[in-house]
Scaffold this active site. Sequence first.
Site, PDB file in Angstrom:
ATOM      1  N   GLN A   1       1.038  -1.091   0.397  1.00 44.76           N
ATOM      2  CA  GLN A   1      -0.012   0.057  -0.251  1.00 44.76           C
ATOM      3  C   GLN A   1       0.986   1.125  -0.169  1.00 44.76           C
ATOM      4  O   GLN A   1       1.924   1.383   1.289  1.00 44.76           O
ATOM      5  CB  GLN A   1      -1.137   0.057   1.167  1.00 44.76           C
ATOM      6  CG  GLN A   1      -0.144  -0.410   2.890  1.00 44.76           C
ATOM      7  CD  GLN A   1      -1.484  -0.664   3.133  1.00 44.76           C
ATOM      8  OE1 GLN A   1      -3.065  -0.462   2.980  1.00 44.76           O
ATOM      9  NE2 GLN A   1      -1.022  -0.948   5.086  1.00 44.76           N
ATOM     10  N   GLY A   2       0.900   2.537  -1.287  1.00 48.09           N
ATOM     11  CA  GLY A   2       1.763   3.444  -0.975  1.00 48.09           C
ATOM     12  C   GLY A   2       0.621   4.659  -1.112  1.00 48.09           C
ATOM     13  O   GLY A   2      -0.480   5.118  -1.796  1.00 48.09           O
ATOM     14  N   TYR A   3       0.922   4.831   0.723  1.00 55.98           N
ATOM     15  CA  TYR A   3       0.042   6.177   0.669  1.00 55.98           C
ATOM     16  C   TYR A   3       1.366   6.874   0.721  1.00 55.98           C
ATOM     17  O   TYR A   3       1.759   8.358   1.010  1.00 55.98           O
ATOM     18  CB  TYR A   3      -0.963   6.354   1.606  1.00 55.98           C
ATOM     19  CG  TYR A   3      -1.417   4.616   2.254  1.00 55.98           C
ATOM     20  CD1 TYR A   3      -2.667   4.865   1.256  1.00 55.98           C
ATOM     21  CD2 TYR A   3      -1.701   4.212   3.291  1.00 55.98           C
ATOM     22  CE1 TYR A   3      -3.076   2.896   1.059  1.00 55.98           C
ATOM     23  CE2 TYR A   3      -2.604   3.388   3.428  1.00 55.98           C
ATOM     24  CZ  TYR A   3      -2.991   2.841   2.131  1.00 55.98           C
ATOM     25  OH  TYR A   3      -3.846   1.935   2.132  1.00 55.98           O
ATOM     26  N   SER A   4       2.646   6.814   2.162  1.00 57.48           N
ATOM     27  CA  SER A   4       3.227   7.637   2.615  1.00 57.48           C
ATOM     28  C   SER A   4       4.320   8.245   2.027  1.00 57.48           C
ATOM     29  O   SER A   4       4.451   7.758   1.015  1.00 57.48           O
ATOM     30  CB  SER A   4       4.244   7.282   3.761  1.00 57.48           C
ATOM     31  OG  SER A   4       2.685   6.636   5.415  1.00 57.48           O
TER      32      SER A   4
ATOM     33  N   SER B   1       5.487  -1.406   2.830  1.00 59.63           N
ATOM     34  CA  SER B   1       5.878  -2.508   3.280  1.00 59.63           C
ATOM     35  C   SER B   1       5.842  -2.966   2.059  1.00 59.63           C
ATOM     36  O   SER B   1       4.901  -3.716   1.428  1.00 59.63           O
ATOM     37  CB  SER B   1       5.349  -2.843   4.870  1.00 59.63           C
ATOM     38  OG  SER B   1       4.927  -1.471   5.752  1.00 59.63           O
TER      39      SER B   1
ATOM     40  N   GLU C   1      -7.368  -1.515   8.604  1.00 56.13           N
ATOM     41  CA  GLU C   1      -6.597  -1.713   8.705  1.00 56.13           C
ATOM     42  C   GLU C   1      -6.426  -1.679  10.087  1.00 56.13           C
ATOM     43  O   GLU C   1      -5.336  -2.699  10.818  1.00 56.13           O
ATOM     44  CB  GLU C   1      -5.064  -0.930   8.869  1.00 56.13           C
ATOM     45  CG  GLU C   1      -3.936  -1.620   8.848  1.00 56.13           C
ATOM     46  CD  GLU C   1      -3.228  -0.254   8.087  1.00 56.13           C
ATOM     47  OE1 GLU C   1      -3.933   1.679   7.347  1.00 56.13           O
ATOM     48  OE2 GLU C   1      -1.761  -0.365   8.068  1.00 56.13           O
TER      49      GLU C   1
ATOM     50  N   GLU D   1       0.465   9.684  18.241  1.00 56.87           N
ATOM     51  CA  GLU D   1       0.001  10.758  19.059  1.00 56.87           C
ATOM     52  C   GLU D   1      -1.400  10.466  18.266  1.00 56.87           C
ATOM     53  O   GLU D   1      -2.537  11.385  18.730  1.00 56.87           O
ATOM     54  CB  GLU D   1       0.508  11.353  18.441  1.00 56.87           C
ATOM     55  CG  GLU D   1       2.397  11.843  19.372  1.00 56.87           C
ATOM     56  CD  GLU D   1       3.148  10.793  19.037  1.00 56.87           C
ATOM     57  OE1 GLU D   1       2.996  10.051  18.197  1.00 56.87           O
ATOM     58  OE2 GLU D   1       4.081  10.530  19.748  1.00 56.87           O
TER      59      GLU D   1
HETATM   60  C1  FAD Z   1       6.977  -1.001   9.882  1.00 61.23           C
HETATM   61  C2  FAD Z   1       5.902   0.121   9.630  1.00 61.23           C
HETATM   62  C3  FAD Z   1       5.186   0.031   8.120  1.00 61.23           C
HETATM   63  C4  FAD Z   1       4.692   1.355   7.932  1.00 61.23           C
HETATM   64  N1  FAD Z   1       3.835   0.334   6.330  1.00 61.23           N
HETATM   65  C5  FAD Z   1       3.566   1.337   5.598  1.00 61.23           C
HETATM   66  C6  FAD Z   1       3.081   0.564   4.220  1.00 61.23           C
HETATM   67  O1  FAD Z   1       3.055   0.023   4.038  1.00 61.23           O
HETATM   68  N2  FAD Z   1       2.424   2.397   3.375  1.00 61.23           N
HETATM   69  C7  FAD Z   1       2.792   3.229   3.760  1.00 61.23           C
HETATM   70  O2  FAD Z   1       2.615   4.468   2.973  1.00 61.23           O
HETATM   71  N3  FAD Z   1       2.926   3.510   4.994  1.00 61.23           N
HETATM   72  C8  FAD Z   1       4.027   3.001   5.536  1.00 61.23           C
HETATM   73  N4  FAD Z   1       4.547   3.884   6.827  1.00 61.23           N
HETATM   74  C9  FAD Z   1       4.319   4.760   7.158  1.00 61.23           C
HETATM   75  C10 FAD Z   1       3.543   5.109   8.666  1.00 61.23           C
HETATM   76  O3  FAD Z   1       2.351   5.125   7.904  1.00 61.23           O
HETATM   77  C11 FAD Z   1       3.611   6.374   8.813  1.00 61.23           C
HETATM   78  O4  FAD Z   1       5.247   6.521   9.301  1.00 61.23           O
HETATM   79  C12 FAD Z   1       3.194   7.091   9.743  1.00 61.23           C
HETATM   80  O5  FAD Z   1       1.681   7.356   9.338  1.00 61.23           O
HETATM   81  C13 FAD Z   1       3.633   8.464  10.637  1.00 61.23           C
HETATM   82  O6  FAD Z   1       4.027   9.506   9.595  1.00 61.23           O
HETATM   83  P1  FAD Z   1       5.350  10.469   9.523  1.00 61.23           P
HETATM   84  O7  FAD Z   1       6.822   9.193   9.083  1.00 61.23           O
HETATM   85  O8  FAD Z   1       5.645  11.309   8.156  1.00 61.23           O
HETATM   86  O9  FAD Z   1       5.340  11.163  10.620  1.00 61.23           O
HETATM   87  P2  FAD Z   1       4.853  12.307  10.597  1.00 61.23           P
HETATM   88  O10 FAD Z   1       3.485  12.122  10.246  1.00 61.23           O
HETATM   89  O11 FAD Z   1       5.891  13.343   9.759  1.00 61.23           O
HETATM   90  O12 FAD Z   1       5.003  12.766  12.181  1.00 61.23           O
HETATM   91  C14 FAD Z   1       5.880  13.012  13.202  1.00 61.23           C
HETATM   92  C15 FAD Z   1       5.684  13.320  14.669  1.00 61.23           C
HETATM   93  O13 FAD Z   1       4.781  14.534  14.956  1.00 61.23           O
HETATM   94  C16 FAD Z   1       3.586  13.615  15.611  1.00 61.23           C
HETATM   95  N5  FAD Z   1       2.115  14.620  14.844  1.00 61.23           N
HETATM   96  C17 FAD Z   1       1.774  14.264  12.888  1.00 61.23           C
HETATM   97  N6  FAD Z   1       0.606  14.616  13.268  1.00 61.23           N
HETATM   98  C18 FAD Z   1      -0.122  15.225  14.803  1.00 61.23           C
HETATM   99  C19 FAD Z   1      -0.946  15.519  15.119  1.00 61.23           C
HETATM  100  N7  FAD Z   1      -1.955  16.228  13.982  1.00 61.23           N
HETATM  101  N8  FAD Z   1      -0.999  15.865  16.826  1.00 61.23           N
HETATM  102  C20 FAD Z   1      -0.085  15.090  17.259  1.00 61.23           C
HETATM  103  N9  FAD Z   1       0.926  14.575  17.031  1.00 61.23           N
HETATM  104  C21 FAD Z   1       0.712  14.397  15.317  1.00 61.23           C
HETATM  105  C22 FAD Z   1       3.304  12.158  15.231  1.00 61.23           C
HETATM  106  O14 FAD Z   1       2.850  11.216  15.245  1.00 61.23           O
HETATM  107  C23 FAD Z   1       5.272  11.732  15.259  1.00 61.23           C
HETATM  108  O15 FAD Z   1       5.460  12.174  16.461  1.00 61.23           O
HETATM  109  C24 FAD Z   1       4.999   2.433   7.702  1.00 61.23           C
HETATM  110  C25 FAD Z   1       5.345   3.021   8.826  1.00 61.23           C
HETATM  111  C26 FAD Z   1       6.035   2.188   9.994  1.00 61.23           C
HETATM  112  C27 FAD Z   1       6.493   2.185  10.801  1.00 61.23           C
END
Ligand code: FAD
Length: 397
Positions: free
Chosen positions: A130-133, A165, A248, A378
């Site tokens: 799944q490609g979101y991030s 992933s 999910e 968070e």
């Molecule tokens: C093991 C693993 C598997 C993953 N698999 C996938 C996958 O298959 N496909 C995919 O697309 N993504 C995947 N991800 C990505 C994951 O969904 C993102 O890392 C996650 O959504 C956080 O986004 P970010 O890393 O950009 O952090 P950011 O959104 O930049 O957040 C940085 C920090 O700020 C905090 N924060 C952000 N917004 C808020 C808010 N509104 N209020 C309070 N705190 C906030 C966060 O909690 C975090 O601590 C995976 C991540 C991991 C660790």
Amino acid sequence: MDFTFTEKEEKFRGELRGWLEVNLPKGWLQGDRKLPEDNEHYSKSLRDWQRTLYEGGWAAISWPKEYGGRDATLMEEIIYHQEMVRVKSPPLVNYIGIHMVAPTLMQMGTDAQKDEFIGKILTGEQVWSQGYSEPGAGSDLTALQTTAVKKDGKWVINGQKVWTSFAHLADRCFLLTKTSQSEKKHEGITVFLLDMDQEGVETRPIVQMDGHQEFNEVYLTDAIATDEDIVGEEGKGWAVLIALMLHERSGIAAQVFTLEQQFDSVIEMAKTIRVNGTPLIEDPFVEDGLADLHARINGAKLNYYRNITHTLKNGKPGAESSLDKLLVSELTKEVFDFAMTIQGHAGVLTHDDALFDGEMQRQYLASFGATIGGGTSEVQRNTIGERILGLPKDLGR
Ligand SMILES: Cc1cc2nc3c(=O)[nH]c(=O)nc-3n(C[C@H](O)[C@H](O)[C@H](O)COP(=O)(O)OP(=O)(O)OC[C@H]3O[C@@H](n4cnc5c(N)ncnc54)[C@H](O)[C@@H]3O)c2cc1C
């Protein structure tokens, strides 16, 4: 809710137990659980395992019978999770396909998409990612920058995804793109079922701090998709995404049983390690810590059961799955943090040099990712505050 399982449910458990005894990979139940390290053999052995599950009718028990499932009840699903965790079954390589993509396609896909993909997802012939991030869009997915532009009847896709992933093993990607700009943040998003086997898709692995390589960066340079690859309506992908995410989060929540099993392995460790001839588990500090964790894990399980009851009454999972996800991932981190603490100096060793081949160390490092993937702690707290407790909305959004 009544916590005892009915006779019919226990019969279901017996059937699954019997099948697992015969069909798990050779030596698995006796503790020989090593999977190949290299991608090609790892992928093949897990695809073989999914094929075995499919042939036994155990690959997707909650799916409707018409798609090859068993129409399993929620209680049967719980039993299924418990039994799979009990035997430490091999991971499901197509977890994303089975638990997220296919249920979403059943809900929102076209007949052609259902015909094309659902069967292949079930057998493991086709693995999904799944490609979101993206580098600038994680918690706030509406900030995504990957674009899909229509040219000569085809969609041309450009951008970069991150933390994808299983992309290195996947054949297809459930891909979020921007197809138009709009004042409203949630509009103009379109979901494509992207064929990853094409020149415009480049997958670069990211090695995690626990040494595993489960996620990747995916670079999209003039990748091609067609109208037939769009899920739901063009520009209305947000609704599709929400449907998928509810699947999910409720799936992650069921990991409360994995947490219980992981906690048991820490107890086993505390019984085995001796300090000055006395088992570690007899140390009052260790006893105290284990008792505290046990009580809170039990609380998380009861909370999970309460939320299941809610789902049974409402027919679909709600915001409560955020509470389960938060509790399970944070407690997993605490369990392995405790496992490290009680090992003392030996806790800094890894792999073969460490106790139990470094399994606790590996799990400790992996536990951090669980509080981020599928939505950070968070963000779960925001959902709980807004949607369960009715607090005012997060000012940042
Ligand atoms: C093991 C693993 C598997 C993953 N698999 C996938 C996958 O298959 N496909 C995919 O697309 N993504 C995947 N991800 C990505 C994951 O969904 C993102 O890392 C996650 O959504 C956080 O986004 P970010 O890393 O950009 O952090 P950011 O959104 O930049 O957040 C940085 C920090 O700020 C905090 N924060 C952000 N917004 C808020 C808010 N509104 N209020 C309070 N705190 C906030 C966060 O909690 C975090 O601590 C995976 C991540 C991991 C660790």
